[in-house]
Design an enzyme around this catalytic site. Structure first.
Site, PDB file in Angstrom:
ATOM      1  CG  HIS A  41     -14.144  38.952  62.709  1.00 35.22           C
ATOM      2  ND1 HIS A  41     -13.716  40.229  63.016  1.00 35.22           N
ATOM      3  CD2 HIS A  41     -13.084  38.135  62.968  1.00 35.22           C
ATOM      4  CE1 HIS A  41     -12.470  40.180  63.432  1.00 35.22           C
ATOM      5  NE2 HIS A  41     -12.053  38.922  63.409  1.00 35.22           N
TER       6      HIS A  41
ATOM      7  CE1 TYR B 255      -5.440  36.317  70.293  1.00 32.85           C
ATOM      8  CE2 TYR B 255      -6.586  34.210  70.287  1.00 32.85           C
ATOM      9  CZ  TYR B 255      -5.921  35.209  70.972  1.00 32.85           C
ATOM     10  OH  TYR B 255      -5.732  35.107  72.322  1.00 32.85           O
TER      11      TYR B 255
ATOM     12  CG  ASP C 163     -16.390  42.197  63.291  1.00 34.72           C
ATOM     13  OD1 ASP C 163     -16.567  41.235  64.051  1.00 34.72           O
ATOM     14  OD2 ASP C 163     -15.267  42.506  62.828  1.00 34.72           O
TER      15      ASP C 163
ATOM     16  CB  SER D 280      -8.915  39.481  62.740  1.00 29.41           C
ATOM     17  OG  SER D 280      -9.401  39.244  64.029  1.00 29.41           O
ATOM     18  CD  GLN D 281      -2.765  38.157  66.441  1.00 32.08           C
ATOM     19  OE1 GLN D 281      -2.761  37.816  67.618  1.00 32.08           O
ATOM     20  NE2 GLN D 281      -2.212  37.418  65.498  1.00 32.08           N
TER      21      GLN D 281
END
Length: 438
Positions: A418, A224, A389, A305-306
């Site tokens: 994360h 992100y 996470d 992640s993203q």
């Protein structure tokens, strides 16, 4: 030579100032507001066995609770161990009394029985006369069997077919800009320019082995707001590090600030940010397949992640992808996501307009839920999971993985949040290399 006896008042001022600074530092360091004294009782939770915190179906959840009394006196303690779901619904609780001798350690094994696949929180609290301390650890039970009901709307497939057609109608106008200052003896580096859905200009970095091909290829996607740059991680695989709209060097048409991608255009699925971002990733595959030096049957996609959610989406929307390696993936199982994580930004967005509701918002998000898209994925998938996470909870990771149709494997890190670190990054690269061997 006679020693000088000249008096310099500035030297005294400097010395006084230095002494005052030292005294101030000592006062701050020992002042109670600088930092609290460590608790006399220390708690550590360890899943039993070599499980990485993941237990098989029909197996008891088993943990070791370690208590250490660091005080110089005996403490009478009450140990409470509770089990809840990852949505904080209580399941079990037990209590034990222990007299801890000075500077002593104690280990207790505690077991719980559950029936439903999922993720659970172990909450351990130790209380004594003058205080208490606690620790929380998440563990998993039969995560391969987590298969939530899909939330697809009736026009889900038609929506993505229209987007694919709209992307094909855009001339990509691929352009390579040689970057000798970023190249190495083993890799040629180029900046890549192209046009994506809506004619939006996007860019990335293309690294090609400096020898004769054809080569396997990989598409690397950002977290992100992350800025993708050349990384030099492969010697025999071509790598496109793509910046979807609004990321890195892809800001000619879509600006990065503020980085509120997941609420941009959320009132309308046709205007939502991730509609364009998903298509940008597919355009990245178009670029790789346009290159003569690329083996079109060996294309991987990966990111964290993203970037993990984008990896799932790319593999779902483009069958030319032959490997998918999402790491702590975002953008999955939205209904569960908002029950197991806290994002004030989304609450504020919904409350900003009267016509916005959670029902309408979740309906729009369902078109971009990688769990719903995952049913299209036929290629092998290797997923990395941080068991603790709080940003992309493990239950949402597995909701997407378990709906894929091809071979699946995963690696869970019991204490990771994360970020899985360099070890997992290397595992991803090794997995891609191994699958792309001749």
């Amino acid at each position: 030579m006679q020693k000088s006896t000249h008096y310099c008042p500035c030297m005294d001022k400097k010395l006084i100032a230095l002494i005052l600074l030292i005294l101030l530092a000592l006062i701050i360091t020992h002042h109670s507001s600088y930092g609290e004294e460590p608790e006399p009782i220390q708690i550590r939770i360890d899943p039993t066995g070599d499980t990485n915190g993941i237990f098989k179906s029909n197996e008891l959840l088993s943990i070791n609770v370690h208590l250490e009394n660091r005080a110089k006196e005996q403490l009478e303690t009450v140990l409470t161990c509770s089990l809840t779901t990852d949505e904080d619904d209580p399941i079990h609780s037990m209590q034990q009394n222990h007299d801890l001798q000075p500077s002593s350690k104690l280990t207790r094994t505690i077991k719980f029985k559950v029936k439903d696949p999922g993720f659970y929180k172990v909450i351990v609290k130790c209380a004594w006369e003058e205080g208490s301390t606690d620790q929380i650890m998440q563990i998993g039970y039969g995560p391969e069997k987590i298969r939530p009901q899909l939330t697809k709307e009736p026009d889900f497939d038609r929506f993505w077919q229209k987007n694919a057609t709209a992307l094909r109608d855009v001339d990509p106008q691929f352009e390579l800009i040689d970057c000798p200052e970023k190249s190495t003896p083993s890799l040629r580096v180029y900046e890549v320019k192209m046009r994506s859905l809506g004619g939006t200009r996007i860019r990335g970095w293309y690294e090609v082995p400096n020898k004769e091909g054809p080569f396997p290829a990989a598409l690397r996607l950002p977290g992100y707001g992350q800025n993708m740059r050349p990384v030099g991680i492969f010697k025999d695989i071509a790598l496109l590090s793509l910046n979807p709209r609004g990321h890195g060097n892809s800001q000619e048409d879509i600006k990065a600030e503020p980085k509120n991608y997941w609420i941009r255009g959320l009132d309308d699925k046709s205007l939502y940010y991730y509609r364009g971002a998903y298509m940008d990733c597919v355009r990245g595959i178009d670029f790789l397949c346009s290159r003569e030096e690329i083996n079109k049957k060996k294309i991987a996609v990966f990111g964290g992640s993203q970037g993990g959610g984008l990896s799932f989406a790319t593999a779902a929307l483009d069958q030319r992808v032959s490997l998918c390696a999402p790491v702590v993936p975002f953008l999955a199982h939205w209904k569960k996501y908002f029950k197991t994580s806290d994002w004030p930004e989304m609450n504020e967005w919904i409350e900003f307009k009267k016509e916005r509701t959670w029902e309408r918002t979740l309906k729009t998000l369902s078109y971009f839920d990688s769990m719903n898209l995952a049913t299209r994925i036929q290629c092998p998938v290797f997923m990395g999971v941080g068991l603790q996470d709080p940003v992309c909870p493990p239950a949402t990771n597995f909701a997407a993985l378990n709906h894929t149709k091809g071979q699946k494997k995963y690696q869970v890190y019991a204490r990771a949040g994360h970020s899985l670190g360099a070890t997992h990054q290397e595992r991803v690269r090794d997995w891609i290399r191994e699958n792309f061997k001749p």
